[in-house]
Design a protein around this motif. Structure first.
Motif, PDB file in Angstrom:
ATOM      1  N   ILE A   1       0.857  -1.181   0.000  1.00  0.00           N
ATOM      2  CA  ILE A   1       0.000   0.000   0.000  1.00  0.00           C
ATOM      3  C   ILE A   1       0.897   1.236   0.000  1.00  0.00           C
ATOM      4  CG2 ILE A   1      -1.699   1.304   1.335  1.00  0.00           C
ATOM      5  CD1 ILE A   1      -2.669  -1.441   2.433  1.00  0.00           C
ATOM      6  N   VAL A   2       0.692   2.096  -0.993  1.00  0.00           N
ATOM      7  CA  VAL A   2       1.523   3.294  -1.124  1.00  0.00           C
ATOM      8  C   VAL A   2       0.624   4.531  -1.091  1.00  0.00           C
ATOM      9  CG1 VAL A   2       3.253   4.501  -2.501  1.00  0.00           C
ATOM     10  CG2 VAL A   2       3.133   1.996  -2.576  1.00  0.00           C
ATOM     11  N   PRO A   3       0.627   5.264   0.017  1.00  0.00           N
ATOM     12  CA  PRO A   3      -0.124   6.525   0.058  1.00  0.00           C
ATOM     13  C   PRO A   3       0.527   7.532  -0.882  1.00  0.00           C
ATOM     14  CG  PRO A   3       0.380   5.722   2.266  1.00  0.00           C
ATOM     15  CD  PRO A   3       1.187   4.912   1.324  1.00  0.00           C
TER      16      PRO A   3
ATOM     17  N   VAL B   1      -3.956   3.950   7.998  1.00  0.00           N
ATOM     18  CA  VAL B   1      -3.849   2.880   8.993  1.00  0.00           C
ATOM     19  C   VAL B   1      -5.126   2.036   9.000  1.00  0.00           C
ATOM     20  CG1 VAL B   1      -3.718   2.413  11.491  1.00  0.00           C
ATOM     21  CG2 VAL B   1      -2.148   4.059  10.427  1.00  0.00           C
ATOM     22  N   GLY B   2      -6.276   2.692   8.937  1.00  0.00           N
ATOM     23  CA  GLY B   2      -7.544   1.965   8.909  1.00  0.00           C
ATOM     24  C   GLY B   2      -7.690   1.105   7.667  1.00  0.00           C
ATOM     25  N   HIS B   3      -7.278   1.642   6.527  1.00  0.00           N
ATOM     26  CA  HIS B   3      -7.356   0.875   5.284  1.00  0.00           C
ATOM     27  C   HIS B   3      -6.465  -0.369   5.365  1.00  0.00           C
ATOM     28  CE1 HIS B   3      -7.960   0.194   0.990  1.00  0.00           C
ATOM     29  NE2 HIS B   3      -6.682  -0.137   0.966  1.00  0.00           N
ATOM     30  N   ALA B   4      -5.247  -0.186   5.828  1.00  0.00           N
ATOM     31  CA  ALA B   4      -4.313  -1.309   5.918  1.00  0.00           C
ATOM     32  C   ALA B   4      -4.834  -2.380   6.874  1.00  0.00           C
ATOM     33  CB  ALA B   4      -2.939  -0.817   6.363  1.00  0.00           C
ATOM     34  N   ALA B   5      -5.507  -1.963   7.945  1.00  0.00           N
ATOM     35  CA  ALA B   5      -6.033  -2.925   8.922  1.00  0.00           C
ATOM     36  C   ALA B   5      -7.072  -3.857   8.298  1.00  0.00           C
ATOM     37  CB  ALA B   5      -6.646  -2.185  10.110  1.00  0.00           C
ATOM     38  N   GLY B   6      -7.713  -3.419   7.238  1.00  0.00           N
ATOM     39  CA  GLY B   6      -8.718  -4.239   6.577  1.00  0.00           C
ATOM     40  C   GLY B   6      -8.156  -5.168   5.515  1.00  0.00           C
TER      41      GLY B   6
ATOM     42  N   HIS C   1       3.916   4.737  13.628  1.00  0.00           N
ATOM     43  CA  HIS C   1       3.658   4.423  15.034  1.00  0.00           C
ATOM     44  C   HIS C   1       2.312   3.753  15.304  1.00  0.00           C
ATOM     45  CE1 HIS C   1       7.305   6.132  16.623  1.00  0.00           C
ATOM     46  NE2 HIS C   1       7.160   7.130  15.784  1.00  0.00           N
ATOM     47  N   HIS C   2       1.381   3.827  14.355  1.00  0.00           N
ATOM     48  CA  HIS C   2       0.045   3.299  14.628  1.00  0.00           C
ATOM     49  C   HIS C   2      -0.373   2.116  13.755  1.00  0.00           C
ATOM     50  CE1 HIS C   2      -0.786   6.412  17.538  1.00  0.00           C
ATOM     51  NE2 HIS C   2      -0.311   7.296  16.693  1.00  0.00           N
ATOM     52  N   ALA C   3       0.342   1.855  12.684  1.00  0.00           N
ATOM     53  CA  ALA C   3      -0.042   0.752  11.798  1.00  0.00           C
ATOM     54  C   ALA C   3       0.243  -0.592  12.465  1.00  0.00           C
ATOM     55  CB  ALA C   3       0.697   0.849  10.472  1.00  0.00           C
ATOM     56  N   GLY C   4      -0.623  -1.540  12.214  1.00  0.00           N
ATOM     57  CA  GLY C   4      -0.458  -2.888  12.749  1.00  0.00           C
ATOM     58  C   GLY C   4       0.210  -3.813  11.757  1.00  0.00           C
TER      59      GLY C   4
END
Length: 155
Positions: free
Chosen positions: A9-11, A110-115, A145-148
């Motif tokens: 995933i590349v913002p 971060v939310g997108h990656a979590a899905g 710092h927040h990505a899982g």
């Protein structure tokens, strides 16, 4: 995460840093056999973008409070960012997807990656001075710092 990423995933925002991150991600994706998803974050609505007007807005500002005009602005902004990134990457056999997400950039990314199943985020760094970054923070810092999932920050 002990497995290899299923998607990179590349913002993107049209910046040189985003182009560098996309080039790096495409190189990784070639070796992994994974697709690259270009992600463009845009505010959810005009109030999220411009705030609540404290004075009577002028015609230019008022125009974007109409849903159609706001959607047009979002789509035009995203297309510019995607086009700049496609130009930076050049020709590649890697599958490149494009997606627009709504919300403030770091939280939306971060939310997108979590899905996703086994994602990896590859994000550019704007290069603010150390002091400015300390005071203001940055999207890449907040994502880191927040990505899982694994995050690579490209300089």
């Amino acid at each position: 995460m002990s497995r290899q990423p299923n998607i990179l995933i590349v913002p993107v925002d049209g910046s040189e840093g985003a182009g560098e991150a996309a080039r790096y991600a495409v190189g990784l994706a070639e070796g992994l056999g994974a697709p690259v998803r270009l992600l463009y974050a845009f505010p959810k609505d005009p109030v999220d973008m411009f705030g609540i007007p404290t004075e009577a807005p002028g015609p230019e500002e008022l125009e974007y409070f109409a849903p159609e005009a706001f959607d047009r602005l979002r789509d035009q902004s995203a297309e510019k960012a995607f086009a700049a990134t496609r130009k930076a990457v050049g020709e590649t056999p890697v599958e490149i997807q494009e997606q627009i997400i709504a919300g403030s950039p770091a939280e939306a990314i971060v939310g997108h990656a979590a899905g996703e199943d086994d994602p990896m985020i590859v994000i550019g760094r704007r290069g603010l001075s150390g002091f400015k970054e300390f005071l203001l923070g940055s999207v890449s810092q907040r994502v880191l710092h927040h990505a899982g999932c694994p995050v690579t920050v490209v300089r």
